[in-house]
Each structure stands twice: as C-alpha cells, then as structure tokens.
Write a protein that holds these residues in place. Structure first.
Motif, PDB file in Angstrom:
ATOM      1  N   GLU A 177       9.172  -5.303  21.740  1.00 52.85           N
ATOM      2  CA  GLU A 177       9.487  -4.182  22.313  1.00 52.85           C
ATOM      3  C   GLU A 177       8.299  -3.689  23.157  1.00 52.85           C
ATOM      4  O   GLU A 177       7.226  -2.898  22.159  1.00 52.85           O
ATOM      5  N   ASN A 178       8.157  -3.285  24.285  1.00 51.37           N
ATOM      6  CA  ASN A 178       7.046  -2.860  24.813  1.00 51.37           C
ATOM      7  C   ASN A 178       5.729  -3.489  24.615  1.00 51.37           C
ATOM      8  O   ASN A 178       4.735  -2.789  24.326  1.00 51.37           O
ATOM      9  N   GLY A 179       5.806  -4.710  24.446  1.00 51.16           N
ATOM     10  CA  GLY A 179       4.566  -5.582  24.159  1.00 51.16           C
ATOM     11  C   GLY A 179       4.323  -5.881  22.973  1.00 51.16           C
ATOM     12  O   GLY A 179       3.303  -6.496  22.417  1.00 51.16           O
ATOM     13  N   ALA A 180       5.005  -4.991  21.750  1.00 53.27           N
ATOM     14  CA  ALA A 180       4.603  -5.185  20.486  1.00 53.27           C
ATOM     15  C   ALA A 180       5.646  -5.757  19.512  1.00 53.27           C
ATOM     16  O   ALA A 180       7.033  -5.455  20.227  1.00 53.27           O
ATOM     17  N   LEU A 181       5.562  -6.564  18.516  1.00 55.78           N
ATOM     18  CA  LEU A 181       6.807  -7.277  17.764  1.00 55.78           C
ATOM     19  C   LEU A 181       7.241  -6.105  16.851  1.00 55.78           C
ATOM     20  O   LEU A 181       6.368  -5.047  16.097  1.00 55.78           O
ATOM     21  N   LYS A 182       8.369  -6.038  16.577  1.00 52.75           N
ATOM     22  CA  LYS A 182       9.242  -5.304  15.587  1.00 52.75           C
ATOM     23  C   LYS A 182      10.142  -6.002  14.894  1.00 52.75           C
ATOM     24  O   LYS A 182      10.470  -7.238  15.253  1.00 52.75           O
ATOM     25  N   LEU A 183      10.537  -5.442  13.932  1.00 47.95           N
ATOM     26  CA  LEU A 183      11.413  -6.140  12.993  1.00 47.95           C
ATOM     27  C   LEU A 183      12.819  -5.678  13.256  1.00 47.95           C
ATOM     28  O   LEU A 183      13.268  -4.581  13.087  1.00 47.95           O
ATOM     29  N   ALA A 184      13.634  -6.707  13.842  1.00 47.18           N
ATOM     30  CA  ALA A 184      15.060  -6.502  14.146  1.00 47.18           C
ATOM     31  C   ALA A 184      16.151  -6.822  12.968  1.00 47.18           C
ATOM     32  O   ALA A 184      17.139  -6.336  13.050  1.00 47.18           O
ATOM     33  N   ARG A 185      15.723  -7.671  12.299  1.00 48.01           N
ATOM     34  CA  ARG A 185      16.511  -8.049  11.103  1.00 48.01           C
ATOM     35  C   ARG A 185      16.017  -8.694  10.224  1.00 48.01           C
ATOM     36  O   ARG A 185      14.885  -9.599  10.296  1.00 48.01           O
ATOM     37  N   ARG A 186      15.984  -8.485   8.794  1.00 52.54           N
ATOM     38  CA  ARG A 186      15.637  -9.027   7.711  1.00 52.54           C
ATOM     39  C   ARG A 186      16.928  -9.699   6.729  1.00 52.54           C
ATOM     40  O   ARG A 186      17.420  -8.793   6.230  1.00 52.54           O
ATOM     41  N   HIS A 187      17.001 -11.044   6.550  1.00 52.95           N
ATOM     42  CA  HIS A 187      18.050 -11.582   5.687  1.00 52.95           C
ATOM     43  C   HIS A 187      17.431 -12.240   4.760  1.00 52.95           C
ATOM     44  O   HIS A 187      16.625 -12.960   4.978  1.00 52.95           O
ATOM     45  N   ILE A 188      17.383 -11.607   3.330  1.00 51.44           N
ATOM     46  CA  ILE A 188      16.817 -12.251   2.261  1.00 51.44           C
ATOM     47  C   ILE A 188      17.658 -13.060   1.368  1.00 51.44           C
ATOM     48  O   ILE A 188      18.858 -12.460   0.975  1.00 51.44           O
TER      49      ILE A 188
ATOM     50  N   GLU B 150       0.854  -1.127  -0.185  1.00 48.76           N
ATOM     51  CA  GLU B 150       0.175  -0.036   0.088  1.00 48.76           C
ATOM     52  C   GLU B 150       0.904   1.116  -0.156  1.00 48.76           C
ATOM     53  O   GLU B 150       0.344   2.523   0.140  1.00 48.76           O
ATOM     54  N   ARG B 151       2.133   1.218  -0.262  1.00 47.60           N
ATOM     55  CA  ARG B 151       3.293   2.303  -0.175  1.00 47.60           C
ATOM     56  C   ARG B 151       3.193   2.712   1.019  1.00 47.60           C
ATOM     57  O   ARG B 151       3.288   4.322   1.167  1.00 47.60           O
ATOM     58  N   ARG B 152       2.824   2.255   2.293  1.00 43.58           N
ATOM     59  CA  ARG B 152       2.857   3.196   3.501  1.00 43.58           C
ATOM     60  C   ARG B 152       4.222   2.958   4.240  1.00 43.58           C
ATOM     61  O   ARG B 152       4.100   2.435   5.163  1.00 43.58           O
ATOM     62  N   LEU B 153       5.194   3.268   3.456  1.00 46.11           N
ATOM     63  CA  LEU B 153       6.481   3.002   3.938  1.00 46.11           C
ATOM     64  C   LEU B 153       6.895   3.688   5.195  1.00 46.11           C
ATOM     65  O   LEU B 153       7.757   3.177   5.917  1.00 46.11           O
ATOM     66  N   GLY B 154       6.425   4.769   5.517  1.00 45.40           N
ATOM     67  CA  GLY B 154       6.836   5.379   6.752  1.00 45.40           C
ATOM     68  C   GLY B 154       6.158   4.628   7.978  1.00 45.40           C
ATOM     69  O   GLY B 154       6.884   4.292   8.710  1.00 45.40           O
ATOM     70  N   GLU B 155       4.969   3.699   7.834  1.00 45.06           N
ATOM     71  CA  GLU B 155       4.687   3.064   8.830  1.00 45.06           C
ATOM     72  C   GLU B 155       5.152   1.813   8.892  1.00 45.06           C
ATOM     73  O   GLU B 155       5.449   1.411   9.913  1.00 45.06           O
ATOM     74  N   TRP B 156       5.786   1.609   7.761  1.00 43.67           N
ATOM     75  CA  TRP B 156       6.529   0.053   7.689  1.00 43.67           C
ATOM     76  C   TRP B 156       7.947   0.303   8.464  1.00 43.67           C
ATOM     77  O   TRP B 156       8.285  -0.431   9.254  1.00 43.67           O
ATOM     78  N   LEU B 157       8.483   1.490   8.135  1.00 41.21           N
ATOM     79  CA  LEU B 157       9.756   1.962   8.903  1.00 41.21           C
ATOM     80  C   LEU B 157       9.348   2.010  10.456  1.00 41.21           C
ATOM     81  O   LEU B 157      10.373   1.400  11.226  1.00 41.21           O
ATOM     82  N   ALA B 158       8.578   2.413  10.885  1.00 42.53           N
ATOM     83  CA  ALA B 158       8.327   2.344  12.193  1.00 42.53           C
ATOM     84  C   ALA B 158       8.135   0.965  12.940  1.00 42.53           C
ATOM     85  O   ALA B 158       8.081   0.971  14.091  1.00 42.53           O
ATOM     86  N   LEU B 159       7.947   0.078  12.204  1.00 39.22           N
ATOM     87  CA  LEU B 159       7.672  -1.334  12.681  1.00 39.22           C
ATOM     88  C   LEU B 159       9.416  -1.947  12.774  1.00 39.22           C
ATOM     89  O   LEU B 159       9.198  -3.167  13.241  1.00 39.22           O
ATOM     90  N   CYS B 160      10.350  -1.147  12.414  1.00 43.13           N
ATOM     91  CA  CYS B 160      11.624  -1.904  12.574  1.00 43.13           C
ATOM     92  C   CYS B 160      12.273  -1.196  13.563  1.00 43.13           C
ATOM     93  O   CYS B 160      11.957   0.052  14.198  1.00 43.13           O
ATOM     94  N   THR B 161      13.202  -2.033  14.308  1.00 40.10           N
ATOM     95  CA  THR B 161      13.867  -1.496  15.473  1.00 40.10           C
ATOM     96  C   THR B 161      14.910  -0.676  15.115  1.00 40.10           C
ATOM     97  O   THR B 161      15.220  -0.481  13.822  1.00 40.10           O
ATOM     98  N   ASP B 162      15.625   0.141  15.893  1.00 41.53           N
ATOM     99  CA  ASP B 162      16.580   1.065  15.655  1.00 41.53           C
ATOM    100  C   ASP B 162      17.804   0.479  15.106  1.00 41.53           C
ATOM    101  O   ASP B 162      18.627   1.138  14.560  1.00 41.53           O
ATOM    102  N   ASP B 163      17.970  -0.800  15.505  1.00 44.35           N
ATOM    103  CA  ASP B 163      19.272  -1.449  15.093  1.00 44.35           C
ATOM    104  C   ASP B 163      18.989  -2.597  13.929  1.00 44.35           C
ATOM    105  O   ASP B 163      19.780  -3.460  13.929  1.00 44.35           O
ATOM    106  N   ILE B 164      17.859  -2.259  13.159  1.00 45.79           N
ATOM    107  CA  ILE B 164      17.660  -3.214  12.422  1.00 45.79           C
ATOM    108  C   ILE B 164      18.901  -3.640  11.313  1.00 45.79           C
ATOM    109  O   ILE B 164      19.416  -2.617  11.170  1.00 45.79           O
ATOM    110  N   HIS B 165      18.983  -4.817  10.815  1.00 44.49           N
ATOM    111  CA  HIS B 165      20.180  -5.101   9.569  1.00 44.49           C
ATOM    112  C   HIS B 165      19.166  -5.444   8.624  1.00 44.49           C
ATOM    113  O   HIS B 165      18.552  -6.802   8.782  1.00 44.49           O
ATOM    114  N   TYR B 166      19.265  -5.132   7.517  1.00 44.29           N
ATOM    115  CA  TYR B 166      18.217  -5.479   6.261  1.00 44.29           C
ATOM    116  C   TYR B 166      19.441  -5.835   5.248  1.00 44.29           C
ATOM    117  O   TYR B 166      20.195  -4.838   4.689  1.00 44.29           O
ATOM    118  N   TRP B 167      19.457  -7.063   5.070  1.00 46.69           N
ATOM    119  CA  TRP B 167      20.430  -7.635   3.858  1.00 46.69           C
ATOM    120  C   TRP B 167      20.065  -8.552   3.191  1.00 46.69           C
ATOM    121  O   TRP B 167      19.112  -9.469   3.260  1.00 46.69           O
TER     122      TRP B 167
END
Length: 206
Positions: A179-190, A61-78
């Motif tokens: 984090e704070n009771g909700a899931l976030k994406l901390a790493r994505r290896h593709i 849906e191109r809601r990329l800002g909301e998607w980024l908010a689901l990532c942790t601050d230390d995410i590794h996208y690789w």
C-alpha cells in the motif's frame, strides 16, 4: 526492466536509500511468482523477510501501536484449533473459518487487545511477559498484484514473573499487501503444532 528495479520498501528498511516504485508501475511489472527470475525472487524474498523481522521485533519490544499500524484496515488475524485425527480425517485437523478458534480478530478487536495491554487492564500481562519471536523458512507462495502470500515457520518463547515459561511452535501463512509503496500485513493465519495448550493463557500476539 527488473520487477524490483530501483530501491523498494525492503531497501528503505535496510537503509540503502532511493525512491520506491509507484503502485501503478509495480502493478504493471509484478507477474506471478513463478514467472519471476532468480534475482527477482531473491529481491522479493528479502523484502518480505525484512518486513517480517521488523514486525516481530516490534512485538518483542512491546511497541504494539506501531505493530498495529503495519496492519491493513481489513486484516484477518486467525488461529484455528488443532485436533488429533486419523489419516483419513486430516482435512479436519484444524477448525474452519467461522468455527471455534483461539483468535479470530479484525483490526478493531486487535486494537482493543492492544489497548487493554497498554493500560494494564489485562491481568495476565501485568507484570508483562518477556517474549522472543523467531521467524524462519520464509517462502513466498504466490504473488497476485499487490498481494504477496508468504509461508513461515515460527517459535514464540515467553517468560513471565520469575519462573513461568511457555513456547509455541508452528507455521503461519501471512498475506502481505503493498500500500503506497510499503508492505503491510493483510492476513495472518497461525497453525500451531500443539493440539493441547499447556500454558495458562495466550495473551501475546503471534
């Protein structure tokens, strides 16, 4: 007490209501995945699937800002590069972390990618692509405190302009963190199944 007793983040996404367990309680109750009983595994898998389906829909849906908010601050996208090798050299089929890669991003560089897409400065995405993210075979590999390691199969279908079509198929290893009771994406290896990329670009997020 059930490891996922009461309503959790997955139930909130599903609209069933209730208060999530606190992080301290979850840490005390959350053993390794192999120690969970069938009901606990089903609940945890459901929660992971709900998160993965939701974030996939945000990308489509191109809601990329909301998607980024689901990532942790230390995410590794690789995404490493895959090569055709002999049976004896299968351990070198993919490039290693720190080597050449299609993507090797942290949250800052992911944010820069998204900003370029949002303001129309990425020529490959203006006009924007139409995408569909398919996620299947969700399997929890391990649980370590607040970290849940999940393996999934995926297909990303993209069409652009009037006739351009691309499709990427592969597997991912996603590290979900509570984090704070909700899931976030901390790493994505593709890990793509393709060794040769025939598309003109790879301007979309996986």
């Amino acid at each position: 007490v059930s490891v996922l007793a009461g309503a959790d983040a997955g139930e909130q996404l599903a609209g069933t209501g209730g208060a999530p367990l606190t992080g301290a309680v979850r840490n005390r109750l959350m053993p390794g995945y192999e120690e969970l009983d069938l009901q606990q595994r089903m609940r945890l898998t459901f929660e992971a699937e709900e998160f993965l389906f939701r974030e996939a829909s945000l990308l489509d849906e191109r809601r990329l800002g909301e998607w980024l908010a689901l990532c942790t601050d230390d995410i590794h996208y690789w995404m490493p590069i895959r090569r055709t090798t002999t049976v004896k050299e299968l351990e070198n089929e993919f490039t290693k972390p720190g080597g050449m890669a299609y993507f090797d991003d942290d949250k800052r560089t992911l944010g820069l990618r998204i900003q370029r897409l949002a303001v129309g400065r990425a020529w490959a995405e203006d006009p924007p692509s139409r995408t569909r993210h398919m996620v299947s075979n969700v399997r929890i590999l391990s649980v370590d405190g607040n970290d849940i390691l999940v393996a999934v199969n995926f297909q990303l279908y993209r069409t652009r302009l009037d006739s351009e079509e691309d499709s990427w198929i592969g597997r991912r290893e996603d590290l979900l963190r509570r984090e704070n009771g909700a899931l976030k994406l901390a790493r994505r290896h593709i890990y793509l199944d393709q060794t040769v990329i025939l598309s003109q670009n790879m301007s979309n997020l996986f």
